[in-house]
Write a protein that holds these residues in place. Structure first.
Motif, PDB file in Angstrom:
ATOM      1  N   UNK A   3       0.843  -1.200   0.000  1.00  0.00           N
ATOM      2  CA  UNK A   3       0.000   0.000   0.000  1.00  0.00           C
ATOM      3  C   UNK A   3       0.877   1.248   0.000  1.00  0.00           C
ATOM      4  N   UNK A   4       1.900   1.251   0.840  1.00  0.00           N
ATOM      5  CA  UNK A   4       2.776   2.406   0.955  1.00  0.00           C
ATOM      6  C   UNK A   4       3.513   2.661  -0.362  1.00  0.00           C
ATOM      7  N   UNK A   5       4.001   1.601  -1.008  1.00  0.00           N
ATOM      8  CA  UNK A   5       4.726   1.751  -2.271  1.00  0.00           C
ATOM      9  C   UNK A   5       3.813   2.272  -3.376  1.00  0.00           C
ATOM     10  N   UNK A   6       2.599   1.704  -3.464  1.00  0.00           N
ATOM     11  CA  UNK A   6       1.657   2.156  -4.494  1.00  0.00           C
ATOM     12  C   UNK A   6       1.263   3.609  -4.277  1.00  0.00           C
ATOM     13  N   UNK A   7       1.026   3.975  -3.025  1.00  0.00           N
ATOM     14  CA  UNK A   7       0.650   5.350  -2.702  1.00  0.00           C
ATOM     15  C   UNK A   7       1.767   6.307  -3.084  1.00  0.00           C
ATOM     16  N   UNK A   8       3.009   5.914  -2.786  1.00  0.00           N
ATOM     17  CA  UNK A   8       4.149   6.783  -3.103  1.00  0.00           C
ATOM     18  C   UNK A   8       4.275   7.006  -4.609  1.00  0.00           C
ATOM     19  N   UNK A   9       4.147   5.929  -5.394  1.00  0.00           N
ATOM     20  CA  UNK A   9       4.262   6.050  -6.843  1.00  0.00           C
ATOM     21  C   UNK A   9       3.101   6.851  -7.410  1.00  0.00           C
ATOM     22  N   UNK A  10       1.887   6.551  -6.959  1.00  0.00           N
ATOM     23  CA  UNK A  10       0.721   7.287  -7.444  1.00  0.00           C
ATOM     24  C   UNK A  10       0.832   8.769  -7.110  1.00  0.00           C
ATOM     25  N   UNK A  11       1.241   9.078  -5.889  1.00  0.00           N
ATOM     26  CA  UNK A  11       1.376  10.472  -5.483  1.00  0.00           C
ATOM     27  C   UNK A  11       2.360  11.228  -6.350  1.00  0.00           C
ATOM     28  N   UNK A  12       3.463  10.585  -6.700  1.00  0.00           N
ATOM     29  CA  UNK A  12       4.461  11.223  -7.559  1.00  0.00           C
ATOM     30  C   UNK A  12       3.917  11.451  -8.967  1.00  0.00           C
ATOM     31  N   UNK A  13       3.199  10.457  -9.493  1.00  0.00           N
ATOM     32  CA  UNK A  13       2.637  10.609 -10.835  1.00  0.00           C
ATOM     33  C   UNK A  13       1.616  11.736 -10.886  1.00  0.00           C
ATOM     34  N   UNK A  14       0.739  11.789  -9.905  1.00  0.00           N
ATOM     35  CA  UNK A  14      -0.277  12.835  -9.906  1.00  0.00           C
ATOM     36  C   UNK A  14       0.326  14.201  -9.595  1.00  0.00           C
ATOM     37  N   UNK A  15       1.443  14.223  -8.870  1.00  0.00           N
ATOM     38  CA  UNK A  15       2.129  15.488  -8.606  1.00  0.00           C
ATOM     39  C   UNK A  15       2.699  16.066  -9.897  1.00  0.00           C
ATOM     40  N   UNK A  16       2.922  15.236 -10.893  1.00  0.00           N
ATOM     41  CA  UNK A  16       3.361  15.705 -12.209  1.00  0.00           C
ATOM     42  C   UNK A  16       2.169  15.995 -13.114  1.00  0.00           C
ATOM     43  N   UNK A  17       1.168  15.131 -13.058  1.00  0.00           N
ATOM     44  CA  UNK A  17       0.045  15.250 -13.986  1.00  0.00           C
ATOM     45  C   UNK A  17      -0.850  16.451 -13.687  1.00  0.00           C
ATOM     46  N   UNK A  18      -1.212  16.649 -12.428  1.00  0.00           N
ATOM     47  CA  UNK A  18      -2.181  17.701 -12.114  1.00  0.00           C
ATOM     48  C   UNK A  18      -1.687  19.098 -12.479  1.00  0.00           C
ATOM     49  N   UNK A  19      -0.438  19.468 -12.169  1.00  0.00           N
ATOM     50  CA  UNK A  19       0.037  20.780 -12.639  1.00  0.00           C
ATOM     51  C   UNK A  19       0.059  20.877 -14.167  1.00  0.00           C
ATOM     52  N   UNK A  20       0.394  19.764 -14.824  1.00  0.00           N
ATOM     53  CA  UNK A  20       0.400  19.773 -16.284  1.00  0.00           C
ATOM     54  C   UNK A  20      -1.016  19.971 -16.820  1.00  0.00           C
ATOM     55  N   UNK A  21      -1.984  19.310 -16.209  1.00  0.00           N
ATOM     56  CA  UNK A  21      -3.377  19.469 -16.624  1.00  0.00           C
ATOM     57  C   UNK A  21      -3.812  20.925 -16.475  1.00  0.00           C
ATOM     58  N   UNK A  22      -3.467  21.546 -15.368  1.00  0.00           N
ATOM     59  CA  UNK A  22      -3.815  22.953 -15.177  1.00  0.00           C
ATOM     60  C   UNK A  22      -3.130  23.841 -16.211  1.00  0.00           C
ATOM     61  N   UNK A  23      -1.900  23.497 -16.562  1.00  0.00           N
ATOM     62  CA  UNK A  23      -1.172  24.301 -17.554  1.00  0.00           C
ATOM     63  C   UNK A  23      -1.871  24.292 -18.909  1.00  0.00           C
ATOM     64  N   UNK A  24      -2.531  23.191 -19.253  1.00  0.00           N
ATOM     65  CA  UNK A  24      -3.282  23.155 -20.518  1.00  0.00           C
ATOM     66  C   UNK A  24      -4.333  24.251 -20.567  1.00  0.00           C
ATOM     67  N   UNK A  25      -4.833  24.629 -19.404  1.00  0.00           N
ATOM     68  CA  UNK A  25      -5.954  25.568 -19.336  1.00  0.00           C
ATOM     69  C   UNK A  25      -5.542  26.903 -18.697  1.00  0.00           C
TER      70      UNK A  25
END
Length: 301
Positions: free
Chosen positions: A274-296
């Motif tokens: 659980x801890x490993x999956x959470x860490x990887x997911x958190x890192x991916x979304x920390x990159x994706x969400x700012x990028x998504x906002x940048x589109x708009x």
């Protein structure tokens, strides 16, 4: 623990609580099973599941929480059938027709009588707080369910100034322009699904599935005046999703390159997984969400 949907809130102020302090705030609001006469019960549970004890799971500076809701299932048809029987019995006994107010009171009595015998259904809603990024990410496609979680979190903390994620430019306008001119960001590819709505006619919409979104057929909907409300896309070959014009993310899927990173690790327990999956997911979304906002155009000021 991989989120399948995203409703994201921006924190209006910094989040200063450490995991131990947040645990202490949530503890008085821990989940308790629904009582016999109650239709619903909500409270905080261990994000990791039944084997966990901590109400807050921290990893990489982020804090995962989980709100559990238990509801009693009492179909309206069952209430109506029992009510009709009792009304008929009382009217026959008293030799008169019951008024609307009397029936309303009897309906309340029937509901209270049936609730303790009703089946229950439970569901969990996970979310994590990212103090550094300044947002709360809720694993739901429904803003109403996300609002329930943030309201309960606010009740536990006393204050939680947040607002749904907003961008400077209209996502609907940008998504429509992407399709109209076939000009997508270099790290983004359209999927095969879109929903178009006609701003001139309330409720009018066109749903496309398994379609080439770059085709002239799809572009014709835009030429006819329709606008994109929802569109599937792939970002950076790392995740796929359906992006809504309200900036909610649905049917989120982390692709092979991300899953391979997770599979490379060999955790010794469910908690470590659980801890490993959470860490990887958190890192991916920390990159994706700012990028998504940048589109708009970035976050709304």
């Amino acid at each position: 623990m991989w989120f399948k949907n995203l409703c994201v809130y921006q924190l209006a102020e910094g989040f200063a609580l450490e995991p131990e302090a947040l645990e202490g705030r949530l503890a008085p609001f821990a989940f308790q099973p629904v009582a016999g006469s109650e239709p619903e019960s909500r409270g905080w549970v261990a994000p990791i599941g039944r084997s966990g004890r901590q109400l807050v799971h921290a990893s990489g500076g982020r804090m995962m929480v989980c709100l559990q809701t238990e509801q009693r299932l009492l179909p309206p048809a069952v209430i109506r059938e029992t009510l009709d029987e009792r009304v008929a019995e009382r009217e026959g006994r008293e030799g008169r027709h019951l008024g609307r107010k009397e029936k309303a009171r009897m309906k309340e009595e029937v509901t209270l009588d049936l609730l303790p015998r009703a089946f229950t259904r439970s569901k969990r809603c996970h979310a994590y707080i990212d103090p550094q990024a300044g947002w709360i990410v809720v694993d739901t496609a429904n803003w109403r369910e996300a609002e329930t979680l943030t309201e309960d979190l606010r009740a536990a903390l006393g204050s939680l100034p947040v607002r749904p994620l907003q961008s400077e430019t209209s996502p609907q306008q940008v998504l429509t322009e992407w399709l109209a001119h076939d000009r997508f960001p270099g790290d983004t590819e359209p999927g095969e699904e879109a929903v178009f709505e006609d701003p001139r006619s309330e409720g009018a919409e066109v749903r496309c599935k398994r379609q080439d979104l770059r085709s002239n057929e799809i572009r014709a909907h835009i030429t006819a005046g329709k606008r994109v409300r929802r569109m599937s896309l792939t970002w950076d070959d790392r995740l796929a999703c359906v992006l809504d014009a309200d900036l909610s993310v649905k049917r989120l899927k982390f692709l092979d390159v991300v899953q391979d990173d997770a599979d490379d690790r060999e955790p010794e327990s469910a908690e470590e997984r659980f801890d490993a999956d959470f860490a990887i997911m958190g890192l991916e979304l920390a990159r994706f969400l700012p990028r998504m906002l940048a589109w708009f155009g970035g976050p709304a000021s």
